[in-house]
Design a protein around this motif. Sequence first.
Motif, PDB file in Angstrom:
ATOM      1  N   LEU A   9       0.842  -1.191   0.000  1.00 12.65           N
ATOM      2  CA  LEU A   9       0.000   0.000   0.000  1.00 12.65           C
ATOM      3  C   LEU A   9       0.880   1.244   0.000  1.00 12.65           C
ATOM      4  O   LEU A   9       1.728   1.409   0.878  1.00 12.65           O
ATOM      5  CB  LEU A   9      -0.896   0.027   1.238  1.00 12.65           C
ATOM      6  CG  LEU A   9      -2.072  -0.947   1.299  1.00 12.65           C
ATOM      7  CD1 LEU A   9      -2.604  -1.020   2.721  1.00 12.65           C
ATOM      8  CD2 LEU A   9      -3.178  -0.516   0.342  1.00 12.65           C
ATOM      9  N   ARG A  10       0.697   2.110  -0.980  1.00  9.76           N
ATOM     10  CA  ARG A  10       1.434   3.379  -1.021  1.00  9.76           C
ATOM     11  C   ARG A  10       0.836   4.329   0.011  1.00  9.76           C
ATOM     12  O   ARG A  10      -0.381   4.521   0.055  1.00  9.76           O
ATOM     13  CB  ARG A  10       1.339   3.984  -2.418  1.00  9.76           C
ATOM     14  CG  ARG A  10       1.707   5.467  -2.523  1.00  9.76           C
ATOM     15  CD  ARG A  10       3.196   5.714  -2.383  1.00  9.76           C
ATOM     16  NE  ARG A  10       3.957   5.210  -3.501  1.00  9.76           N
ATOM     17  CZ  ARG A  10       4.293   5.922  -4.577  1.00  9.76           C
ATOM     18  NH1 ARG A  10       3.882   7.170  -4.700  1.00  9.76           N
ATOM     19  NH2 ARG A  10       5.026   5.387  -5.541  1.00  9.76           N
ATOM     20  N   ILE A  11       1.674   4.898   0.856  1.00  8.04           N
ATOM     21  CA  ILE A  11       1.217   5.919   1.792  1.00  8.04           C
ATOM     22  C   ILE A  11       2.107   7.155   1.662  1.00  8.04           C
ATOM     23  O   ILE A  11       3.268   7.055   1.294  1.00  8.04           O
ATOM     24  CB  ILE A  11       1.178   5.417   3.249  1.00  8.04           C
ATOM     25  CG1 ILE A  11       2.573   5.104   3.784  1.00  8.04           C
ATOM     26  CG2 ILE A  11       0.272   4.213   3.390  1.00  8.04           C
ATOM     27  CD1 ILE A  11       2.589   4.777   5.268  1.00  8.04           C
ATOM     28  N   ALA A  12       1.523   8.302   1.940  1.00 12.34           N
ATOM     29  CA  ALA A  12       2.253   9.565   1.899  1.00 12.34           C
ATOM     30  C   ALA A  12       1.985  10.318   3.190  1.00 12.34           C
ATOM     31  O   ALA A  12       0.851  10.346   3.678  1.00 12.34           O
ATOM     32  CB  ALA A  12       1.825  10.400   0.704  1.00 12.34           C
ATOM     33  N   ARG A  13       3.036  10.920   3.723  1.00 10.44           N
ATOM     34  CA  ARG A  13       2.895  11.741   4.921  1.00 10.44           C
ATOM     35  C   ARG A  13       3.141  13.200   4.543  1.00 10.44           C
ATOM     36  O   ARG A  13       4.206  13.555   4.031  1.00 10.44           O
ATOM     37  CB  ARG A  13       3.869  11.294   6.004  1.00 10.44           C
ATOM     38  CG  ARG A  13       3.749  12.108   7.292  1.00 10.44           C
ATOM     39  CD  ARG A  13       4.519  11.458   8.428  1.00 10.44           C
ATOM     40  NE  ARG A  13       4.361  12.197   9.672  1.00 10.44           N
ATOM     41  CZ  ARG A  13       4.467  11.655  10.885  1.00 10.44           C
ATOM     42  NH1 ARG A  13       4.733  10.375  11.001  1.00 10.44           N
ATOM     43  NH2 ARG A  13       4.315  12.395  11.956  1.00 10.44           N
ATOM     44  N   PHE A  14       2.140  14.023   4.790  1.00 15.90           N
ATOM     45  CA  PHE A  14       2.237  15.458   4.563  1.00 15.90           C
ATOM     46  C   PHE A  14       2.494  16.114   5.918  1.00 15.90           C
ATOM     47  O   PHE A  14       1.657  16.036   6.825  1.00 15.90           O
ATOM     48  CB  PHE A  14       0.931  16.005   3.998  1.00 15.90           C
ATOM     49  CG  PHE A  14       0.528  15.419   2.664  1.00 15.90           C
ATOM     50  CD1 PHE A  14       0.824  16.079   1.481  1.00 15.90           C
ATOM     51  CD2 PHE A  14      -0.172  14.224   2.604  1.00 15.90           C
ATOM     52  CE1 PHE A  14       0.426  15.563   0.260  1.00 15.90           C
ATOM     53  CE2 PHE A  14      -0.584  13.695   1.385  1.00 15.90           C
ATOM     54  CZ  PHE A  14      -0.274  14.372   0.209  1.00 15.90           C
ATOM     55  N   GLY A  15       3.644  16.750   6.081  1.00 16.34           N
ATOM     56  CA  GLY A  15       3.971  17.393   7.343  1.00 16.34           C
ATOM     57  C   GLY A  15       4.663  16.444   8.300  1.00 16.34           C
ATOM     58  O   GLY A  15       4.658  15.222   8.103  1.00 16.34           O
ATOM     59  N   GLN A  16       5.217  17.007   9.369  1.00 12.97           N
ATOM     60  CA  GLN A  16       5.973  16.207  10.335  1.00 12.97           C
ATOM     61  C   GLN A  16       5.468  16.374  11.761  1.00 12.97           C
ATOM     62  O   GLN A  16       6.142  16.001  12.707  1.00 12.97           O
ATOM     63  CB  GLN A  16       7.462  16.588  10.270  1.00 12.97           C
ATOM     64  CG  GLN A  16       8.118  16.283   8.936  1.00 12.97           C
ATOM     65  CD  GLN A  16       8.110  14.800   8.603  1.00 12.97           C
ATOM     66  OE1 GLN A  16       8.265  13.956   9.481  1.00 12.97           O
ATOM     67  NE2 GLN A  16       7.907  14.476   7.331  1.00 12.97           N
TER      68      GLN A  16
END
Length: 281
Positions: A9-16
Amino acid sequence: MDIDSVKGLRIARFGQGEKKIVAVHGITASLMAWGAVAGNLPAGWSLIAMDLRGRGHSRDLPGPYGLERHAEDVLEIVEHVGGAEVLTGHSMGGYVAVLAAARRPFERVVLVDGGLPFPPLPPGTDVDAAMAATLGPAIQRLEQTFDSPESYVAFFQAHPAFAGAWNADAEEYVRYDLVGEPGALRSRAVPEAVRQDGRALRLDGDRHGAALASITSPLTLLRAPRGLLDQPVGMLPDELAAFWTAKVPGLRDEVVADCNHYTILLDPRCAALVAERLTGS
């Protein structure tokens, strides 16, 4: 945006930020549906979005599909990122979020123009035809090919929902969705995945209703007053919302003024309001 993969599953994290939102997209969409909302998050927050199996860069993950399977995938992502304060879903993603939130509490659950079970179809109704009538061009484009990324962008720019509302976030969302070679480009959404999930949306209303009523987390519904084709009645009309807010007393209903089913996430003003409701800011 940081990219990761969990069991394909591709996941993306926006921000930290330490406070986390896990976000689920709609039936033919991708994780990039959440880009504009993520861009409006205050300091201290991050948003984790995934490409559901059969969509985006998770398109090659096998079935079976179905909303229960997606809910299992979502909860795996929640565990992978070490938990999340907020769970949200747009359109079909709202129904997936309901199923996931029925199994695990969150500080806040926000449904964005999705998540309310539809009334049962009349006996003898062709479910696939009913789904195609509701989703319109979103279904048709899955069988189409395009000569270039620009022609795919032009297809969306001509969509009634984006008339006068095109912007950089919408274009990034659209370009991310393409797969194939020039002359034979197509949406990354797998038609069979969309068919299976669409049938579940229309046939599993009793299960979704029971899950919605069982959620113990604070629960907000954000509705678009206009529909998928910018028609004057939204996907979740007032009568349906009134029925479910009466049935689920903890459900807070809010109409996001002057948006449709797509622009509730992609219009700058609407995206900023969604971000506010997600973070409680």
